[in-house]
Design a protein around this motif. Sequence first.
Motif, mmCIF file in Angstrom:
data_model
loop_
_atom_site.group_PDB
_atom_site.id
_atom_site.type_symbol
_atom_site.label_atom_id
_atom_site.label_comp_id
_atom_site.label_asym_id
_atom_site.label_seq_id
_atom_site.Cartn_x
_atom_site.Cartn_y
_atom_site.Cartn_z
ATOM 1 N N GLU A 12 -13.251 -2.821 22.526
ATOM 2 C CA GLU A 12 -12.792 -4.165 22.922
ATOM 3 C C GLU A 12 -13.019 -5.161 21.808
ATOM 4 O OE1 GLU A 12 -16.238 -3.791 25.262
ATOM 5 O OE2 GLU A 12 -15.367 -1.930 24.507
ATOM 6 N N LYS A 13 -14.212 -5.036 21.194
ATOM 7 C CA LYS A 13 -14.545 -5.973 20.144
ATOM 8 C C LYS A 13 -13.581 -5.827 18.983
ATOM 9 C CE LYS A 13 -19.216 -7.483 20.682
ATOM 10 N NZ LYS A 13 -20.542 -7.487 20.094
ATOM 11 N N LEU A 14 -13.206 -4.594 18.707
ATOM 12 C CA LEU A 14 -12.265 -4.331 17.623
ATOM 13 C C LEU A 14 -10.961 -5.072 17.883
ATOM 14 C CD1 LEU A 14 -12.282 -2.000 15.220
ATOM 15 C CD2 LEU A 14 -10.410 -1.154 16.614
ATOM 16 N N ALA A 15 -10.543 -5.005 19.145
ATOM 17 C CA ALA A 15 -9.293 -5.664 19.504
ATOM 18 C C ALA A 15 -9.422 -7.180 19.388
ATOM 19 C CB ALA A 15 -8.893 -5.280 20.927
ATOM 20 N N GLU A 16 -10.645 -7.653 19.633
ATOM 21 C CA GLU A 16 -10.858 -9.087 19.548
ATOM 22 C C GLU A 16 -10.735 -9.598 18.120
ATOM 23 O OE1 GLU A 16 -14.709 -10.343 20.932
ATOM 24 O OE2 GLU A 16 -14.245 -9.486 22.906
ATOM 25 N N ARG A 17 -11.197 -8.743 17.215
ATOM 26 C CA ARG A 17 -11.287 -9.206 15.839
ATOM 27 C C ARG A 17 -9.912 -9.299 15.197
ATOM 28 N NH1 ARG A 17 -15.217 -10.119 12.552
ATOM 29 N NH2 ARG A 17 -14.337 -9.406 10.607
ATOM 30 N N HIS A 18 -9.322 -10.447 15.360
ATOM 31 C CA HIS A 18 -8.033 -10.674 14.729
ATOM 32 C C HIS A 18 -8.266 -11.034 13.288
ATOM 33 C CE1 HIS A 18 -4.974 -11.172 18.066
ATOM 34 N NE2 HIS A 18 -6.043 -10.675 18.626
ATOM 35 N N ILE A 19 -7.881 -10.159 12.415
ATOM 36 C CA ILE A 19 -8.008 -10.538 11.015
ATOM 37 C C ILE A 19 -6.690 -11.139 10.584
ATOM 38 C CG2 ILE A 19 -8.259 -9.709 8.673
ATOM 39 C CD1 ILE A 19 -10.417 -7.962 9.559
ATOM 40 N N ARG A 20 -6.757 -12.381 10.252
ATOM 41 C CA ARG A 20 -5.540 -13.080 9.871
ATOM 42 C C ARG A 20 -5.570 -13.404 8.395
ATOM 43 N NH1 ARG A 20 -1.895 -15.718 13.111
ATOM 44 N NH2 ARG A 20 -1.557 -17.089 11.334
ATOM 45 N N SER A 38 5.428 -22.532 -3.314
ATOM 46 C CA SER A 38 4.891 -23.213 -2.148
ATOM 47 C C SER A 38 5.020 -22.352 -0.892
ATOM 48 C CB SER A 38 5.626 -24.537 -1.958
ATOM 49 O OG SER A 38 4.903 -25.344 -1.082
ATOM 50 N N PHE A 39 4.414 -21.202 -0.966
ATOM 51 C CA PHE A 39 4.545 -20.204 0.086
ATOM 52 C C PHE A 39 3.434 -20.387 1.116
ATOM 53 C CE2 PHE A 39 4.430 -15.844 1.765
ATOM 54 C CZ PHE A 39 5.773 -15.591 1.908
ATOM 55 N N SER A 40 3.815 -20.717 2.332
ATOM 56 C CA SER A 40 2.825 -20.872 3.404
ATOM 57 C C SER A 40 3.197 -19.921 4.525
ATOM 58 C CB SER A 40 2.844 -22.304 3.949
ATOM 59 O OG SER A 40 2.603 -23.212 2.910
ATOM 60 N N VAL A 41 2.241 -19.097 4.899
ATOM 61 C CA VAL A 41 2.558 -18.130 5.942
ATOM 62 C C VAL A 41 1.276 -17.677 6.616
ATOM 63 C CG1 VAL A 41 2.424 -16.063 4.497
ATOM 64 C CG2 VAL A 41 4.000 -16.101 6.428
ATOM 65 N N GLY A 42 1.391 -17.289 7.855
ATOM 66 C CA GLY A 42 0.265 -16.702 8.554
ATOM 67 C C GLY A 42 0.608 -15.272 8.902
ATOM 68 N N VAL A 43 -0.225 -14.353 8.474
ATOM 69 C CA VAL A 43 0.034 -12.946 8.774
ATOM 70 C C VAL A 43 -0.845 -12.559 9.947
ATOM 71 C CG1 VAL A 43 0.024 -10.599 7.888
ATOM 72 C CG2 VAL A 43 0.504 -12.506 6.346
ATOM 73 N N PRO A 44 -0.243 -12.221 11.075
ATOM 74 C CA PRO A 44 -1.063 -11.877 12.237
ATOM 75 C C PRO A 44 -1.539 -10.437 12.173
ATOM 76 C CG PRO A 44 1.235 -11.751 12.816
ATOM 77 C CD PRO A 44 1.190 -12.117 11.367
ATOM 78 N N GLY A 197 -1.458 2.082 12.144
ATOM 79 C CA GLY A 197 -1.354 0.820 12.872
ATOM 80 C C GLY A 197 -1.925 0.911 14.269
ATOM 81 N N ALA A 198 -1.852 2.103 14.859
ATOM 82 C CA ALA A 198 -2.344 2.280 16.216
ATOM 83 C C ALA A 198 -3.855 2.101 16.299
ATOM 84 C CB ALA A 198 -1.953 3.665 16.722
ATOM 85 N N SER A 199 -4.541 2.146 15.143
ATOM 86 C CA SER A 199 -5.999 2.015 15.169
ATOM 87 C C SER A 199 -6.450 0.562 15.081
ATOM 88 C CB SER A 199 -6.617 2.832 14.035
ATOM 89 O OG SER A 199 -6.360 2.207 12.806
ATOM 90 N N GLY A 200 -5.507 -0.357 15.247
ATOM 91 C CA GLY A 200 -5.886 -1.762 15.338
ATOM 92 C C GLY A 200 -6.176 -2.445 14.028
ATOM 93 N N LYS A 201 -5.415 -2.102 12.987
ATOM 94 C CA LYS A 201 -5.619 -2.759 11.698
ATOM 95 C C LYS A 201 -4.540 -3.805 11.472
ATOM 96 C CE LYS A 201 -7.436 1.298 9.429
ATOM 97 N NZ LYS A 201 -8.795 0.930 9.820
ATOM 98 N N THR A 202 -4.814 -4.645 10.511
ATOM 99 C CA THR A 202 -3.767 -5.523 10.023
ATOM 100 C C THR A 202 -3.118 -4.794 8.854
ATOM 101 O OG1 THR A 202 -5.005 -7.468 10.636
ATOM 102 C CG2 THR A 202 -3.299 -7.757 8.970
ATOM 103 N N ILE A 203 -1.824 -4.562 8.961
ATOM 104 C CA ILE A 203 -1.141 -3.838 7.888
ATOM 105 C C ILE A 203 0.057 -4.650 7.432
ATOM 106 C CG2 ILE A 203 -0.023 -1.686 7.211
ATOM 107 C CD1 ILE A 203 -1.420 -0.275 9.444
ATOM 108 N N LEU A 204 0.087 -4.967 6.163
ATOM 109 C CA LEU A 204 1.231 -5.685 5.619
ATOM 110 C C LEU A 204 2.040 -4.690 4.798
ATOM 111 C CD1 LEU A 204 2.488 -8.538 5.402
ATOM 112 C CD2 LEU A 204 1.293 -8.785 3.240
ATOM 113 N N VAL A 205 3.272 -4.435 5.246
ATOM 114 C CA VAL A 205 4.123 -3.455 4.575
ATOM 115 C C VAL A 205 5.273 -4.195 3.903
ATOM 116 C CG1 VAL A 205 5.497 -1.363 4.855
ATOM 117 C CG2 VAL A 205 3.674 -1.869 6.472
ATOM 118 N N SER A 206 5.343 -4.116 2.592
ATOM 119 C CA SER A 206 6.464 -4.788 1.944
ATOM 120 C C SER A 206 7.592 -3.800 1.728
ATOM 121 C CB SER A 206 6.037 -5.400 0.612
ATOM 122 O OG SER A 206 6.337 -4.521 -0.445
#
Lengths: 325, 397
Positions: A12-20, A38-44, A197-206
């Motif tokens: 549960e805690k893992l799911a809570e930890r939103h790394i943004r 001037s790039f502004s973005v939030g990566v969820p 991705g199923a393990s609850g990570k933040t993954i940025l794929v370009s």
Amino acid sequence: MESKPNEQDGEEKLAERHIRIDTHGLVVRFGPIVALNSFSVGVPKGIVGLLGPNGAGKSTFIKAVLGLVEADEGTIKIDGLDPRKDTTQVRDMVGYLPEHDCLINYMNAVELVSYMGQISGMSSKDAIQRTHEVLDFVGVGEERYRIISSYSTGMKQKVKLAQAIVHDPKILFLDEPTNGMDPQGREEMLELITKIGASGKTILVSSHILQEVEKVSQYVIIINEGALVKEGQIKTLMVGEKNVFKLRVRGSQQGIENFGKELEKLFNIVSTEDEEGQQSLVIKGTESGKKLFKLASEAGIQIREFGPATLSLEDIFIGAFKEGD
Amino acid sequence: MGVTPIEYRPWEGKRTENYLRFLVISLTVFRQKLKSKWVLAILIIGFILAHVFFIIFAVTVPHEKLTPEMMVGDDPPEEGNYDINGEIFVEGSMDMGGAFDLNGSISLEGRMDVDGDLIGLGTIVGDGTPLPPLTITDDGAVYVNGTVIIYGEMEIIGSLGGTGYLKGNCTIVGFGRIEERAEVGEEGPYISERQGGYLKNFFFVIFTLLLASLVCADLIAEDLGDNSFILFFSRPIKPRDYLAGKIIGALWIMGIFCFLPLIIYCLAAMGTQSGGDYGTSLRVLGATIGAGLLTTFFFIPYGILISSMTKRKSYATIGIFMSFFVLIIIGGIFQNFDKNWALIDPTRILFYSYDIIYGFSVPEGINAGLLGAILVSIIIIPLIVVYIRIYRKAVGK
Ligand SMILES: Nc1ncnc2c1ncn2[C@@H]1O[C@H](COP(=O)(O)OP(=O)(O)O)[C@@H](O)[C@H]1O
Ligand SMILES: [Mg+2]
């Protein structure tokens, strides 16, 4: 610099930890070239696609976030940390698959991946055990004992992925992970990414390939010429906006022109596309459709198609780059 | 092969301390180097040529104690000693400022002045009087058939010719016929150095240089070539740690050749010494530890600098070795104008530093302060430059 103990906090805690990851007004210049403007973005959290054509600034964005490229202006925060100041802490929790060849050619995959694991803070025993685990996971078999310079591009990509995940980072940056792979390899790579991705990570794929991003991610950031074009849940982007209509008219050149002039008074014309004796338009406005038909008959042209615009990601993609021009 | 059915599993181990991670790099460098055929070959051949014989001598030749002279050589010979193993033919005049050994013959049709003893088995033929001091009045030429080694000065008023070797402190080094009017200044620029000694043996220097070239060459060049730089710097490692890791790995290898054998030599000599003066022996051992560490470290910063400038390992190897060679040659040529030019030659910097470490003074005419300054800068400046280069790479600008 202190290294955080890597005790898992339970599901549960893992799911809570939103790394943004949040950037604000990010500017990166290479001499006269403005790579990020001037790039502004939030990566969820979750798998996020970073989509844009070659030279859009995707790699530069990733490098800036990793602290590998110095930003001329703007701020970057990863989980509240500044990659420039809290470099060690940030790098302890990230994994990076670089775009270009970067593997140490004279080592074999086991040596390389465990070497990288150790630099990221694993004991040599842990690193070797984990190396075999991740090589199994990415699907590098007995070849793992061969020297890397003898690998195919597809294998190299898999080893690059393995070194990025060996230390089980919370955030993964995958820069064009399918680069140079054959169709089957691409499929495999995308499947691996989905599994991670199923393990609850933040993954940025370009990627510059739309279909790939569509396959793995729920959220997409579209970038062009160093600027943010659009970002959002893919589903939302695909539905399109309210009061946006798609319209196709047919008639004489003069008629279409006159119609256009009148239309402008009532609607915001987002885009027009001329074909032979025909024009497709995307318009925005709150006026009713009836007015449209009236205008058309006055101008002596036919309306062939009219309805709310449901944009596919492709439309957004294409539209985005037009706006960028 | 399709995708494996294996699911992604997280890792839940404990991380090592951050500040120790550079040792991972050192250890990897060390292991990779020891796997290299070339490095092994240089180590083995170099070990035999530069160390084994000396260690055997240290054990078998009777000695009272371990002396600094065994390490860095005996006092230089008195100025003006000559060695003639061939034939000198003097038509003009020749002035010699000291004694010489004559094993060949000197043919004189001119004049030859010797201000010292003339000793040897050779003959002097000519119009002049073969007496020390020797005076030939007529102007003529010097003719060389054999080998002439001149440590002192040589003044030639006539011409110099021959088919042998004429070696010396003057610019006249070579064989064949030299037909040129030459005049050598009063003060010969020859540096009279300590002669012999274990640390100054040719093979030790040359193999240290070779090994350093090989070890340093790919330290950074390879990471640049592979672009694997980025793998390191996207991880929790600072440019400082990266550089330290690489250097320490290289030092371990260099230490195998430049440090360990010296200690073995000293211990072997001390174990077989006939006298009871262990104090001197221990002092020499202490100095040897210093000299060994200096040699181990000496070439590394410069080698790494060259390595960081190219992406090709082979270029780096050759670049390091050749640039040292060029410095040796430049030092050799320019010391004729000023002895201190010898300090541009890295082997001379090492040798004179050894002299100081073992409690001797630097050769006459060499500025010890300058030696110190050059020694420090040859180590520090490359390190700073490399650090800046790596730092800039790591931050992508
Ligand atoms: N190291 C660099 N030096 C100069 N220009 C660069 C450098 N890296 C990237 N650029 C330029 O910045 C722009 C963005 O590049 P990049 O981020 O690699 O795009 P993408 O990854 O989207 O293909 C391009 O115009 C590229 O030429
Ligand atoms: Mg790119």
